[in-house]
Design a protein around this motif. Sequence first.
Motif, PDB file in Angstrom:
ATOM      1  N   HIS A  24     -37.598   6.893  34.742  1.00 24.57           N
ATOM      2  CA  HIS A  24     -36.621   6.631  35.791  1.00 24.57           C
ATOM      3  C   HIS A  24     -35.900   5.312  35.493  1.00 24.57           C
ATOM      4  CE1 HIS A  24     -34.792   6.560  39.734  1.00 24.57           C
ATOM      5  NE2 HIS A  24     -35.188   5.313  39.863  1.00 24.57           N
ATOM      6  N   GLY A  25     -34.590   5.344  35.577  1.00 19.90           N
ATOM      7  CA  GLY A  25     -33.797   4.149  35.328  1.00 19.90           C
ATOM      8  C   GLY A  25     -33.289   4.023  33.904  1.00 19.90           C
ATOM      9  N   ASP A  26     -33.842   4.826  32.994  1.00 17.29           N
ATOM     10  CA  ASP A  26     -33.345   4.817  31.612  1.00 17.29           C
ATOM     11  C   ASP A  26     -32.000   5.531  31.558  1.00 17.29           C
ATOM     12  OD1 ASP A  26     -35.615   3.537  30.695  1.00 17.29           O
ATOM     13  OD2 ASP A  26     -36.528   5.349  29.864  1.00 17.29           O
ATOM     14  N   ARG A  27     -31.312   5.321  30.443  1.00 22.04           N
ATOM     15  CA  ARG A  27     -30.043   6.003  30.213  1.00 22.04           C
ATOM     16  C   ARG A  27     -30.022   6.603  28.825  1.00 22.04           C
ATOM     17  NH1 ARG A  27     -25.372   2.035  32.598  1.00 22.04           N
ATOM     18  NH2 ARG A  27     -25.298   3.050  34.620  1.00 22.04           N
ATOM     19  N   ARG A  65     -25.256  -1.546  29.685  1.00 20.65           N
ATOM     20  CA  ARG A  65     -26.125  -2.219  30.674  1.00 20.65           C
ATOM     21  C   ARG A  65     -25.345  -3.015  31.711  1.00 20.65           C
ATOM     22  NH1 ARG A  65     -29.822  -3.645  25.986  1.00 20.65           N
ATOM     23  NH2 ARG A  65     -31.447  -2.071  26.149  1.00 20.65           N
ATOM     24  N   LYS A  67     -23.656  -0.159  36.621  1.00 21.19           N
ATOM     25  CA  LYS A  67     -24.601   0.721  37.309  1.00 21.19           C
ATOM     26  C   LYS A  67     -24.160   2.171  37.205  1.00 21.19           C
ATOM     27  CE  LYS A  67     -26.710  -2.285  40.697  1.00 21.19           C
ATOM     28  NZ  LYS A  67     -27.110  -2.442  42.098  1.00 21.19           N
ATOM     29  N   SER A  68     -22.871   2.387  37.295  1.00 23.32           N
ATOM     30  CA  SER A  68     -22.318   3.736  37.248  1.00 23.32           C
ATOM     31  C   SER A  68     -22.277   4.243  35.806  1.00 23.32           C
ATOM     32  CB  SER A  68     -20.891   3.713  37.813  1.00 23.32           C
ATOM     33  OG  SER A  68     -20.169   4.859  37.430  1.00 23.32           O
ATOM     34  N   ALA A  69     -22.824   5.425  35.583  1.00 24.99           N
ATOM     35  CA  ALA A  69     -22.785   6.032  34.250  1.00 24.99           C
ATOM     36  C   ALA A  69     -21.341   6.284  33.831  1.00 24.99           C
ATOM     37  CB  ALA A  69     -23.579   7.339  34.240  1.00 24.99           C
ATOM     38  N   VAL A  93     -22.671   9.070  29.165  1.00 28.43           N
ATOM     39  CA  VAL A  93     -23.793   8.236  29.576  1.00 28.43           C
ATOM     40  C   VAL A  93     -24.492   8.994  30.696  1.00 28.43           C
ATOM     41  CG1 VAL A  93     -24.521   6.045  30.595  1.00 28.43           C
ATOM     42  CG2 VAL A  93     -22.639   6.076  28.940  1.00 28.43           C
ATOM     43  N   ASN A 110     -27.687   9.012  33.377  1.00 35.09           N
ATOM     44  CA  ASN A 110     -28.764   8.281  34.043  1.00 35.09           C
ATOM     45  C   ASN A 110     -29.976   9.201  34.191  1.00 35.09           C
ATOM     46  OD1 ASN A 110     -27.246   5.931  34.417  1.00 35.09           O
ATOM     47  ND2 ASN A 110     -26.414   6.663  36.342  1.00 35.09           N
ATOM     48  N   ILE A 111     -31.137   8.695  33.848  1.00 37.50           N
ATOM     49  CA  ILE A 111     -32.373   9.466  34.007  1.00 37.50           C
ATOM     50  C   ILE A 111     -32.943   9.205  35.389  1.00 37.50           C
ATOM     51  CG2 ILE A 111     -34.727   9.841  33.136  1.00 37.50           C
ATOM     52  CD1 ILE A 111     -32.454  10.705  31.212  1.00 37.50           C
ATOM     53  N   ASP A 112     -33.197  10.265  36.117  1.00 37.22           N
ATOM     54  CA  ASP A 112     -33.700  10.187  37.478  1.00 37.22           C
ATOM     55  C   ASP A 112     -34.960  11.035  37.568  1.00 37.22           C
ATOM     56  OD1 ASP A 112     -34.151  10.233  40.205  1.00 37.22           O
ATOM     57  OD2 ASP A 112     -32.164  10.951  40.730  1.00 37.22           O
TER      58      ASP A 112
END
Length: 96
Positions: free
Chosen positions: A28-31, A53, A56-58, A87, A89-91
């Motif tokens: 969680h939080g990785d991209r 980095r 915040k927005s992919a 990009v 975002n891993i959730d």
Amino acid sequence: MVSRSLGDVLGPDAVVPTPEHTYTEASHGDRVVIASDGVWDIMSTAEAAAIVRKYKSARKAAYALAAAARDTRMYGGHGPDDISVYVINIDDQARA
């Protein structure tokens, strides 16, 4: 599988047939950054990560990375190339 030979004028003579890949567990939080050689030919992984980095927005991160690659190509003496950036975002909610 996405192939970089799609739309490649030089076709099979310019494409390496063996894909480059690694297996990594994401948290969680990785991209994940998926980009064309228009980015990777002129930018290191660390340079791309530093740009991504900052956002915040992919979507904004992808746009900023593409813009940085475009500017480097235009003003850094590199030739034109396609630039595609995703990009993701891993959730944890998305895991099955």
